[in-house]
Design a protein around this motif. Structure first.
Motif, PDB file in Angstrom:
ATOM      1  N   VAL A 423      31.972  34.462  55.639  1.00 58.07           N
ATOM      2  CA  VAL A 423      30.751  33.654  55.769  1.00 58.07           C
ATOM      3  C   VAL A 423      30.163  33.800  57.162  1.00 58.07           C
ATOM      4  N   GLU A 424      31.022  33.853  58.204  1.00 57.53           N
ATOM      5  CA  GLU A 424      30.539  34.036  59.573  1.00 57.53           C
ATOM      6  C   GLU A 424      29.808  35.369  59.725  1.00 57.53           C
ATOM      7  N   ILE A 425      30.386  36.436  59.126  1.00 63.41           N
ATOM      8  CA  ILE A 425      29.762  37.768  59.223  1.00 63.41           C
ATOM      9  C   ILE A 425      28.414  37.786  58.510  1.00 63.41           C
ATOM     10  N   ILE A 426      28.367  37.175  57.323  1.00 62.75           N
ATOM     11  CA  ILE A 426      27.102  37.141  56.567  1.00 62.75           C
ATOM     12  C   ILE A 426      26.068  36.298  57.297  1.00 62.75           C
ATOM     13  N   LYS A 427      26.534  35.192  57.915  1.00 61.48           N
ATOM     14  CA  LYS A 427      25.629  34.314  58.652  1.00 61.48           C
ATOM     15  C   LYS A 427      24.983  35.042  59.824  1.00 61.48           C
ATOM     16  N   ASP A 428      25.721  35.995  60.404  1.00 61.50           N
ATOM     17  CA  ASP A 428      25.186  36.761  61.535  1.00 61.50           C
ATOM     18  C   ASP A 428      24.221  37.854  61.115  1.00 61.50           C
ATOM     19  N   GLY A 429      23.980  38.003  59.803  1.00 66.96           N
ATOM     20  CA  GLY A 429      22.957  38.946  59.336  1.00 66.96           C
ATOM     21  C   GLY A 429      23.469  40.156  58.595  1.00 66.96           C
ATOM     22  N   ASN A 430      24.776  40.340  58.488  1.00 71.83           N
ATOM     23  CA  ASN A 430      25.328  41.492  57.770  1.00 71.83           C
ATOM     24  C   ASN A 430      25.448  41.158  56.279  1.00 71.83           C
ATOM     25  N   ILE A 431      24.337  41.327  55.555  1.00 70.14           N
ATOM     26  CA  ILE A 431      24.321  40.964  54.132  1.00 70.14           C
ATOM     27  C   ILE A 431      25.022  42.015  53.268  1.00 70.14           C
ATOM     28  N   HIS A 432      25.435  43.127  53.857  1.00 70.17           N
ATOM     29  CA  HIS A 432      26.165  44.153  53.102  1.00 70.17           C
ATOM     30  C   HIS A 432      27.666  43.871  53.057  1.00 70.17           C
ATOM     31  N   HIS A 433      28.103  42.904  53.813  1.00 72.13           N
ATOM     32  CA  HIS A 433      29.530  42.579  53.834  1.00 72.13           C
ATOM     33  C   HIS A 433      29.928  41.882  52.534  1.00 72.13           C
ATOM     34  N   ARG A 434      31.085  42.258  52.003  1.00 74.68           N
ATOM     35  CA  ARG A 434      31.609  41.629  50.804  1.00 74.68           C
ATOM     36  C   ARG A 434      32.939  40.954  51.121  1.00 74.68           C
ATOM     37  N   ILE A 435      33.097  39.770  50.605  1.00 73.49           N
ATOM     38  CA  ILE A 435      34.327  39.017  50.818  1.00 73.49           C
ATOM     39  C   ILE A 435      35.314  39.385  49.718  1.00 73.49           C
ATOM     40  N   GLU A 436      36.424  39.978  50.112  1.00 72.54           N
ATOM     41  CA  GLU A 436      37.428  40.423  49.148  1.00 72.54           C
ATOM     42  C   GLU A 436      38.578  39.428  49.117  1.00 72.54           C
ATOM     43  N   VAL A 437      38.706  38.717  47.991  1.00 71.95           N
ATOM     44  CA  VAL A 437      39.795  37.760  47.791  1.00 71.95           C
ATOM     45  C   VAL A 437      40.429  38.054  46.438  1.00 71.95           C
ATOM     46  N   ASP A 438      41.723  38.342  46.426  1.00 75.19           N
ATOM     47  CA  ASP A 438      42.415  38.674  45.181  1.00 75.19           C
ATOM     48  C   ASP A 438      42.780  37.407  44.409  1.00 75.19           C
ATOM     49  N   GLY A 439      42.916  37.571  43.077  1.00 74.31           N
ATOM     50  CA  GLY A 439      43.352  36.454  42.257  1.00 74.31           C
ATOM     51  C   GLY A 439      42.227  35.859  41.433  1.00 74.31           C
ATOM     52  N   GLN A 440      42.504  34.660  40.864  1.00 71.54           N
ATOM     53  CA  GLN A 440      41.526  34.017  39.993  1.00 71.54           C
ATOM     54  C   GLN A 440      41.443  32.510  40.234  1.00 71.54           C
ATOM     55  N   GLY A 441      41.738  32.077  41.443  1.00 74.98           N
ATOM     56  CA  GLY A 441      41.691  30.654  41.756  1.00 74.98           C
ATOM     57  C   GLY A 441      40.328  30.212  42.244  1.00 74.98           C
ATOM     58  N   GLU A 442      40.295  28.987  42.862  1.00 73.19           N
ATOM     59  CA  GLU A 442      39.026  28.438  43.337  1.00 73.19           C
ATOM     60  C   GLU A 442      38.446  29.271  44.475  1.00 73.19           C
ATOM     61  N   PHE A 443      39.337  29.727  45.396  1.00 72.78           N
ATOM     62  CA  PHE A 443      38.862  30.547  46.505  1.00 72.78           C
ATOM     63  C   PHE A 443      38.232  31.844  46.010  1.00 72.78           C
TER      64      PHE A 443
END
Length: 694
Positions: A423-443
């Motif tokens: 979220v910090e990276i996207i907030k700084d303007g890098n909209i190409h960044h993807r958050i990679e989180v494994d699994g199927q929970g709330e996060f």
């Protein structure tokens, strides 16, 4: 009478007798098929063939020889030809090079993703020169191996006699080289100078002859000759063998028909009575063997077939001795498994009584019980309560339990940190960044939602950038197209001011007239494009005979058609076709397409106009061949002031297709174009006119 029927129809003895009959019939059917497969390659067609020369067996014998000869003549030719690399298939070599390039791309530090493929390709060929050479040598060795294998096969042929040549290379098993020598035999095939001769007539009438002809399609008929002659001794031996195989196939075909009838009757009976004690019995009675899960049942059945096939293949040379002991028990178990499935089908437990269903059902039931509330608090409470219970139950392996808990907590903390940093990276303007989180929970769900938001932002930014680029190109193209005639007008006005020669003055005025008309066309088209794109044009919908509209329109532009030597071909249904559209706007759209064809179509070529009834829509398709190379995409052609000729030397404004598309859209239609090489295709979809009963 009813009591006697019940007594015998569902008695265990009757079921066993009919079951044995079914197994014997299955065994007989399989044995007949196997016998024909071993003796006659599974070919039953000889049963209906009257002559060996009309049979599939005759073609198979000849096809195998011709296939070898055509491969040698067309592909391999000789050793020198293969060693030079000429026999390597171009597509196979491209695939080989592409695989090596992929290795270079992923493994070499010399690969630069910022450079073009051509620039990287130069480095690749220098760095991978040895690998490329080794790959080519390997393919050459494979071709040499295949060449010698084919030559060895030809050496084994004593009959039929053959001679094949492409003018340089010759393959034969006889000293004969003249066509007349081969024609002296009782049967022959001649392929020479585009001609195909077969003798006698029975060969010509063979329905499988196309299989031989297919092998000859790629040969050069001008230089290639193939002569094949069948000696009388060879034909006699083949006919004798064929007649013997035909007798075997005929006998087994009758056996199969009889056994199949017996199996169908016995199987239908078993299906009706299995699981029931009488015809009036509604309850399905399952036995201990029916407790086997149905999916495991099916797997065992498939494995039995595989095992049977493997055993039969092993003892194929002693099939008469081992067939019955192998097939009968396997067929017995297989039929019992099928009847078990039939019972479950009657009991409506065919799906429910499967291992997969049982596991999934229990798992879903457990998970749904935990997550039914959808509350994180409930899940937290379950973990808090469940973990001490788990520790108490597994006290003997307490360190492992602690380790699992620590690992689980670490994963959740890691997921939270990935979310926070992302979220910090996207907030700084890098909209190409993807958050990679494994699994199927709330996060993981939250990360997916944030990624979806950034995807939407990227699309919006890309759309805006494209819009700005199109605006810039529009201004550039408009400036260029309007400035050209305007510059000419200014230049010739200056010349007129100073010109004393009246003859030149007339020429200047003529040029001024042309350029001013050109300028008027550009400004009119620009104005019309603006109106069309805004949709601010009144539309008067009416019933229009689309075929008549196009036919009359082509008559109006006949002079242009003649001047371009174009041949228009129309294809449309016999019945009248009506669309709901504005006649003037529709003709203006079609006129723009025709104008595009006159400006860019290859002179002397054909233009196709197809009209199709799609039910609720009418599809109107225009197809023509471009006079110049179409080196831009269909999307670019639809942009305003874009032309098929990038040099912009033609008389078009580049607005015709854009105007046509907008006019079709405001008439509730669809317009698209497709470019395939030099083929230009425009498609118009219009709503079909709905007839009322009024």
């Amino acid at each position: 009478m009813d009591i006697k029927l019940k007594k015998y129809s569902h008695s265990i003895i009757t079921k066993i007798v009919v079951f044995i009959i079914a197994i014997l019939c299955v065994t007989g059917i399989i044995k007949s098929f196997v016998e024909v497969e071993i003796v006659n390659d599974g070919d039953f067609s000889s049963v209906v063939d009257n002559d060996y020369l009309e049979s599939r067996a005759f073609i198979q014998e000849s096809e195998y020889l011709i296939d070898n000869l055509t491969n040698l003549i067309e592909v391999y030719k000789n050793e020198e030809y293969i060693k030079s690399g000429e026999s390597i298939d171009e597509s196979e070599w491209k695939n080989e090079e592409e695989n090596l390039f992929l290795n270079f791309q992923h493994q070499s530090r010399s690969y630069n993703p910022e450079l073009s493929r051509e620039e990287n390709d130069k480095t690749f060929k220098q760095e991978y020169a040895d690998e490329i050479s080794q790959a080519k040598d390997r393919m050459i060795k494979e071709d040499l191996k295949e060449f010698h294998l084919l030559m060895q096969k030809l050496e084994d042929y004593e009959a039929p006699l053959f001679y094949a040549s492409d003018g340089k290379n010759m393959f034969t098993n006889t000293t004969m080289t003249d066509k007349e020598q081969f024609e002296s035999y009782p049967s022959y095939m001649i392929f020479e100078d585009y001609k195909r001769e077969f003798f006698p007539n029975e060969v010509k009438q063979n329905e499988y002859l196309y299989r031989i002809i297919n092998h000859l399609e790629d040969l050069d008929p001008e230089n290639t000759v193939i002569y094949i002659a069948f000696t009388e001794e060879f034909l006699n031996s083949q006919v004798k063998e064929w007649e013997s195989n035909k007798a075997i196939a005929t006998k087994n075909l009758y056996n199969i028909a009889g056994f199949l009838l017996g199996f169908m009757l016995s199987f239908v009976y078993l299906v009706l009575v299995t699981g029931r004690k009488s015809f009036k019995d509604q309850e399905v009675h399952l036995h201990a063997s029916d407790k086997l899960y149905n999916d495991i049942n099916i797997v065992i059945f498939i494995l039995l077939i595989v095992v049977w096939g493997a055993w039969v293949d092993e003892v194929s040379n002693k099939i008469d001795l081992f067939f019955f002991p192998i097939t009968f028990p396997i067929a017995t178990v297989g039929l019992l498994l099928i009847l078990s499935l039939v019972k479950h089908y009657k009991n409506k437990t065919l799906i429910k009584h499967t291992l997969i269903f049982s596991v999934i059902y229990r798992l879903v039931k457990f998970v749904s019980g935990v997550y039914r509330s959808g509350s994180i608090g409930v899940k937290t409470v379950l973990i808090v309560i469940g973990y001490p219970i788990l520790v108490a139950l597994t006290f003997f392996m307490f360190p492992i339990t602690i380790g699992i808990a620590a690992w689980f907590a670490y994963k959740k903390i890691k997921s939270f940190k990935a979310l926070k940093d992302g979220v910090e990276i996207i907030k700084d303007g890098n909209i190409h960044h993807r958050i990679e989180v494994d699994g199927q929970g709330e996060f993981e769900a939250l990360a997916s939602n944030i990624n979806s938001i950034t995807d939407g932002l990227k699309k919006a930014v890309e759309s805006e950038l494209k819009s700005e680029r199109l605006k810039t190109e529009l201004i550039t193209n408009v400036s260029h197209d309007i400035r050209t005639p305007l510059t000419s007008i200014i230049t010739y006005v200056d010349l007129l001011k100073n010109e004393k020669d009246s003859s030149k003055t007339v020429d200047y005025i003529e040029v001024l007239d042309q350029k001013s008309k050109r300028l008027k066309i550009l400004t009119d088209d620009l104005f019309e494009a603006a109106k069309a794109s805004s949709g601010n044009i009144p539309v008067a919908f009416e019933k229009i005979d689309i075929v008549s509209l196009i036919t009359q329109g082509l008559g109006e532009v006949n002079d242009k058609i003649i001047s371009k030597a174009l041949d228009f071909k129309m294809n449309y249904p016999k019945d009248k076709i009506y669309v709901t559209a504005d006649g003037k706007l529709l003709w203006r759209s079609i006129e723009n397409l025709l104008s595009n064809i006159f400006n860019y179509a290859l002179e002397g070529s054909r233009v196709y106009i197809d009209i199709e009834d799609l039910g609720n829509e009418i599809l109107l398709t225009f197809k023509n061949i471009s006079a110049t190379e179409l080196n831009i995409s269909a999307d670019e052609i639809m942009e305003r002031f874009k032309r098929g000729d990038e040099s912009r030397t033609s008389q078009g404004s580049g607005l015709g297709l854009s105007i046509a598309g907008n006019l079709i859209e405001i008439q509730r239609g669809k317009f698209n174009i497709h470019v395939d090489g030099d083929l230009f295709k425009a498609r118009i979809y219009l709503p079909k006119h709905k007839f009322s009963n009024e």
